[in-house]
Write a protein that holds these residues in place. Structure first.
Motif, PDB file in Angstrom:
ATOM      1  N   HIS A   1      23.918  26.028 -12.156  1.00 41.93           N
ATOM      2  CA  HIS A   1      22.977  25.170 -11.436  1.00 41.93           C
ATOM      3  C   HIS A   1      22.979  23.731 -11.947  1.00 41.93           C
ATOM      4  CE1 HIS A   1      20.260  28.452  -9.609  1.00 41.93           C
ATOM      5  NE2 HIS A   1      21.296  29.073 -10.158  1.00 41.93           N
ATOM      6  N   SER A   2      23.726  23.442 -12.985  1.00 39.65           N
ATOM      7  CA  SER A   2      23.536  22.182 -13.699  1.00 39.65           C
ATOM      8  C   SER A   2      24.779  21.299 -13.723  1.00 39.65           C
ATOM      9  CB  SER A   2      23.088  22.479 -15.138  1.00 39.65           C
ATOM     10  OG  SER A   2      23.922  23.472 -15.739  1.00 39.65           O
ATOM     11  N   VAL A   3      25.600  21.383 -12.691  1.00 42.72           N
ATOM     12  CA  VAL A   3      26.781  20.507 -12.608  1.00 42.72           C
ATOM     13  C   VAL A   3      26.334  19.126 -12.143  1.00 42.72           C
ATOM     14  CG1 VAL A   3      28.971  20.111 -11.444  1.00 42.72           C
ATOM     15  CG2 VAL A   3      28.345  22.423 -12.180  1.00 42.72           C
ATOM     16  N   ASP A   4      26.610  18.119 -12.940  1.00 43.17           N
ATOM     17  CA  ASP A   4      26.164  16.769 -12.584  1.00 43.17           C
ATOM     18  C   ASP A   4      27.252  15.709 -12.718  1.00 43.17           C
ATOM     19  OD1 ASP A   4      26.372  16.633 -15.325  1.00 43.17           O
ATOM     20  OD2 ASP A   4      24.311  15.964 -15.673  1.00 43.17           O
ATOM     21  N   ARG A   5      28.483  16.138 -12.992  1.00 47.82           N
ATOM     22  CA  ARG A   5      29.585  15.176 -13.038  1.00 47.82           C
ATOM     23  C   ARG A   5      30.901  15.898 -12.763  1.00 47.82           C
ATOM     24  NH1 ARG A   5      27.595  16.312 -17.979  1.00 47.82           N
ATOM     25  NH2 ARG A   5      28.992  16.599 -19.759  1.00 47.82           N
ATOM     26  N   GLU A   6      31.856  15.123 -12.263  1.00 48.37           N
ATOM     27  CA  GLU A   6      33.115  15.703 -11.816  1.00 48.37           C
ATOM     28  C   GLU A   6      33.893  16.335 -12.963  1.00 48.37           C
ATOM     29  OE1 GLU A   6      37.210  14.433  -9.432  1.00 48.37           O
ATOM     30  OE2 GLU A   6      35.490  13.065  -9.446  1.00 48.37           O
ATOM     31  N   LYS A   7      33.830  15.745 -14.147  1.00 40.24           N
ATOM     32  CA  LYS A   7      34.581  16.291 -15.286  1.00 40.24           C
ATOM     33  C   LYS A   7      34.193  17.739 -15.555  1.00 40.24           C
ATOM     34  CE  LYS A   7      35.155  15.779 -20.295  1.00 40.24           C
ATOM     35  NZ  LYS A   7      34.747  15.016 -21.504  1.00 40.24           N
ATOM     36  N   ILE A   8      32.887  18.035 -15.549  1.00 37.77           N
ATOM     37  CA  ILE A   8      32.425  19.395 -15.803  1.00 37.77           C
ATOM     38  C   ILE A   8      32.867  20.319 -14.672  1.00 37.77           C
ATOM     39  CG2 ILE A   8      30.366  20.844 -15.968  1.00 37.77           C
ATOM     40  CD1 ILE A   8      30.954  19.327 -18.526  1.00 37.77           C
TER      41      ILE A   8
ATOM     42  N   LEU B   1      33.221  30.393  -8.235  1.00 36.22           N
ATOM     43  CA  LEU B   1      31.973  30.247  -8.977  1.00 36.22           C
ATOM     44  C   LEU B   1      30.984  29.483  -8.109  1.00 36.22           C
ATOM     45  CD1 LEU B   1      30.473  30.451 -11.757  1.00 36.22           C
ATOM     46  CD2 LEU B   1      31.578  28.284 -12.362  1.00 36.22           C
ATOM     47  N   ASP B   2      29.806  30.060  -7.879  1.00 36.64           N
ATOM     48  CA  ASP B   2      28.790  29.390  -7.069  1.00 36.64           C
ATOM     49  C   ASP B   2      28.159  28.248  -7.858  1.00 36.64           C
ATOM     50  OD1 ASP B   2      28.902  30.832  -4.628  1.00 36.64           O
ATOM     51  OD2 ASP B   2      27.899  32.510  -5.583  1.00 36.64           O
ATOM     52  N   ILE B   3      28.059  27.091  -7.212  1.00 32.22           N
ATOM     53  CA  ILE B   3      27.657  25.857  -7.886  1.00 32.22           C
ATOM     54  C   ILE B   3      26.472  25.208  -7.171  1.00 32.22           C
ATOM     55  CG2 ILE B   3      28.381  23.472  -8.398  1.00 32.22           C
ATOM     56  CD1 ILE B   3      29.714  25.462 -10.209  1.00 32.22           C
ATOM     57  N   CYS B   4      25.501  24.755  -7.964  1.00 25.70           N
ATOM     58  CA  CYS B   4      24.497  23.803  -7.492  1.00 25.70           C
ATOM     59  C   CYS B   4      24.686  22.503  -8.261  1.00 25.70           C
ATOM     60  CB  CYS B   4      23.077  24.327  -7.722  1.00 25.70           C
ATOM     61  SG  CYS B   4      22.579  25.667  -6.631  1.00 25.70           S
ATOM     62  N   LEU B   5      24.616  21.394  -7.559  1.00 27.09           N
ATOM     63  CA  LEU B   5      24.678  20.090  -8.216  1.00 27.09           C
ATOM     64  C   LEU B   5      23.272  19.701  -8.653  1.00 27.09           C
ATOM     65  CD1 LEU B   5      27.084  18.203  -5.785  1.00 27.09           C
ATOM     66  CD2 LEU B   5      27.644  19.501  -7.856  1.00 27.09           C
ATOM     67  N   GLN B   6      23.137  19.348  -9.933  1.00 28.06           N
ATOM     68  CA  GLN B   6      21.832  18.932 -10.435  1.00 28.06           C
ATOM     69  C   GLN B   6      21.616  17.459 -10.117  1.00 28.06           C
ATOM     70  OE1 GLN B   6      20.972  19.816 -14.532  1.00 28.06           O
ATOM     71  NE2 GLN B   6      19.005  18.770 -14.477  1.00 28.06           N
ATOM     72  N   VAL B   7      20.499  17.183  -9.442  1.00 26.64           N
ATOM     73  CA  VAL B   7      20.161  15.822  -9.028  1.00 26.64           C
ATOM     74  C   VAL B   7      18.997  15.324  -9.881  1.00 26.64           C
ATOM     75  CG1 VAL B   7      19.388  14.378  -7.108  1.00 26.64           C
ATOM     76  CG2 VAL B   7      20.903  16.329  -6.670  1.00 26.64           C
ATOM     77  N   ASN B   8      19.131  14.119 -10.391  1.00 23.85           N
ATOM     78  CA  ASN B   8      18.030  13.481 -11.123  1.00 23.85           C
ATOM     79  C   ASN B   8      17.093  12.871 -10.079  1.00 23.85           C
ATOM     80  OD1 ASN B   8      16.311  12.048 -12.791  1.00 23.85           O
ATOM     81  ND2 ASN B   8      17.945  11.221 -14.074  1.00 23.85           N
ATOM     82  N   ILE B   9      16.299  13.737  -9.469  1.00 23.65           N
ATOM     83  CA  ILE B   9      15.558  13.355  -8.274  1.00 23.65           C
ATOM     84  C   ILE B   9      14.455  12.332  -8.557  1.00 23.65           C
ATOM     85  CG2 ILE B   9      13.806  15.177  -8.371  1.00 23.65           C
ATOM     86  CD1 ILE B   9      15.777  14.028  -5.234  1.00 23.65           C
ATOM     87  N   SER B  10      13.948  12.314  -9.796  1.00 23.18           N
ATOM     88  CA  SER B  10      12.916  11.340 -10.153  1.00 23.18           C
ATOM     89  C   SER B  10      13.479  10.138 -10.900  1.00 23.18           C
ATOM     90  CB  SER B  10      11.830  12.016 -10.991  1.00 23.18           C
ATOM     91  OG  SER B  10      11.199  13.069 -10.275  1.00 23.18           O
ATOM     92  N   ALA B  11      14.811  10.070 -11.004  1.00 16.54           N
ATOM     93  CA  ALA B  11      15.490   8.943 -11.672  1.00 16.54           C
ATOM     94  C   ALA B  11      14.940   8.703 -13.067  1.00 16.54           C
ATOM     95  CB  ALA B  11      15.397   7.674 -10.821  1.00 16.54           C
ATOM     96  N   GLU B  12      14.807   9.783 -13.841  1.00 13.40           N
ATOM     97  CA  GLU B  12      14.286   9.678 -15.202  1.00 13.40           C
ATOM     98  C   GLU B  12      15.443   9.446 -16.177  1.00 13.40           C
ATOM     99  OE1 GLU B  12      10.842  12.615 -15.991  1.00 13.40           O
ATOM    100  OE2 GLU B  12      12.075  13.575 -14.459  1.00 13.40           O
TER     101      GLU B  12
ATOM    102  N   SER C   1      15.738  10.068 -19.224  1.00 14.91           N
ATOM    103  CA  SER C   1      15.900  11.136 -20.205  1.00 14.91           C
ATOM    104  C   SER C   1      16.439  12.432 -19.605  1.00 14.91           C
ATOM    105  CB  SER C   1      14.551  11.439 -20.868  1.00 14.91           C
ATOM    106  OG  SER C   1      13.609  11.875 -19.901  1.00 14.91           O
ATOM    107  N   LYS C   2      16.594  12.476 -18.289  1.00 17.08           N
ATOM    108  CA  LYS C   2      16.989  13.720 -17.629  1.00 17.08           C
ATOM    109  C   LYS C   2      18.443  13.689 -17.191  1.00 17.08           C
ATOM    110  CE  LYS C   2      13.011  16.244 -16.363  1.00 17.08           C
ATOM    111  NZ  LYS C   2      12.092  16.102 -15.250  1.00 17.08           N
ATOM    112  N   SER C   3      19.045  14.892 -17.203  1.00 16.85           N
ATOM    113  CA  SER C   3      20.392  15.048 -16.658  1.00 16.85           C
ATOM    114  C   SER C   3      20.325  15.032 -15.140  1.00 16.85           C
ATOM    115  CB  SER C   3      20.995  16.373 -17.136  1.00 16.85           C
ATOM    116  OG  SER C   3      21.063  16.423 -18.541  1.00 16.85           O
ATOM    117  N   GLY C   4      21.487  14.863 -14.525  1.00 15.48           N
ATOM    118  CA  GLY C   4      21.562  14.943 -13.081  1.00 15.48           C
ATOM    119  C   GLY C   4      22.236  13.731 -12.468  1.00 15.48           C
ATOM    120  N   VAL C   5      22.904  13.970 -11.364  1.00 17.85           N
ATOM    121  CA  VAL C   5      23.541  12.900 -10.625  1.00 17.85           C
ATOM    122  C   VAL C   5      22.474  12.141  -9.840  1.00 17.85           C
ATOM    123  CG1 VAL C   5      24.030  14.426  -8.646  1.00 17.85           C
ATOM    124  CG2 VAL C   5      25.417  12.375  -9.012  1.00 17.85           C
ATOM    125  N   MET C   6      22.649  10.846  -9.686  1.00 17.88           N
ATOM    126  CA  MET C   6      21.737  10.057  -8.875  1.00 17.88           C
ATOM    127  C   MET C   6      22.031  10.288  -7.395  1.00 17.88           C
ATOM    128  SD  MET C   6      19.689   8.662 -10.957  1.00 17.88           S
ATOM    129  CE  MET C   6      19.530   8.179 -12.686  1.00 17.88           C
TER     130      MET C   6
END
Length: 239
Positions: free
Chosen positions: A104-111, A126-137, A139-144
């Protein structure tokens, strides 16, 4: 695990299921539209086994080595589905690719590319969810959000991965309307991906936890992550 503990876990799991069912009904959604992901990180294998015996099949883990040890002890449990939901470092991608059904935590192409290259062919995609930094924090992981389409396109081109949807952990909020706003933005982002990639199997919104389950379900969550609400707090002896 004692019979008393079994009873308490059974009651907690039943209460979590009832809460999810009530939220789906309140949102006017079918009962099968969302399911619980039991966050079992730091929880003993006996509790996971008991939850499985109570009909729970999806379990989420954050720490690779802990999860691998549990998987080894629970390999007799038919139909159990392991989800990796924590931050993923490059040096752990092989183990995740080889031992999990979902990430559930893929946030960049390298990974993503490492997972694709290291996924055993006999296991299927492998089933994938892209993690989005939805609140633009910061300190948090996730793609913008603005970078999401390019990352989605890259993952969709990787044959050993199957892009299923998006995951987010918004900044905490107290008011239901404030809780719903970032979940609505994540749902809208998935809708935009649907339009851009109409043939992709984009059917998953992994969002919502104990404090904001109802808000997440109201905005379309299909996987809701609950830990303490199912398993309870860790006791002192397990720390």
């Amino acid at each position: 695990m004692s019979n008393t503990t079994n009873l308490i876990l059974g009651e907690s799991l039943a209460a979590a299921r009832a809460r999810l069912a009530d939220a789906l009904a309140a949102a006017g959604r079918p009962a099968e539209d969302a399911r619980l992901l039991a966050v079992s990180k730091t929880k003993p294998v006996a509790m996971i086994r008991e939850a499985w015996q109570q009909g729970q099949r999806d379990f989420g883990e954050n720490y690779v080595q802990e999860a691998l040890a549990k998987q080894g002890e629970l390999k007799d449990l038919e139909g159990i589905v392991w989800h990796f939901i924590g931050p993923l470092q490059s040096n752990k991608t092989r183990e995740v690719a080889e031992h999990f059904a979902w990430v559930h935590s893929v946030d960049r192409e390298k990974i993503a590319r490492r997972l694709n290259d290291q996924r055993p062919a006999e296991l299927g995609p492998l089933d994938i969810c892209l993690q989005v930094n939805i609140s633009a924090e910061p300190s948090k992981s996730g793609v913008m959000l603005e970078e999401l389409p390019d990352l989605a396109a890259a993952v969709l081109a990787m044959p050993a991965l199957r892009l299923r949807g998006l995951m987010a952990i918004p900044a905490p909020a107290e008011e239901p309307s404030a809780q719903r706003e970032p979940f609505a933005r994540l749902r809208q982002a998935l809708d935009r991906l649907h339009k851009r990639f109409p043939d992709a199997p984009l059917d998953t919104l992994s969002m919502g936890m104990s404090a904001d389950l109802e808000a997440a379900v109201a905005e379309g969550a299909t996987l809701v992550r609950l830990g303490t609400a199912i398993f309870g707090e860790r006791d002192a002896a397990s720390r």
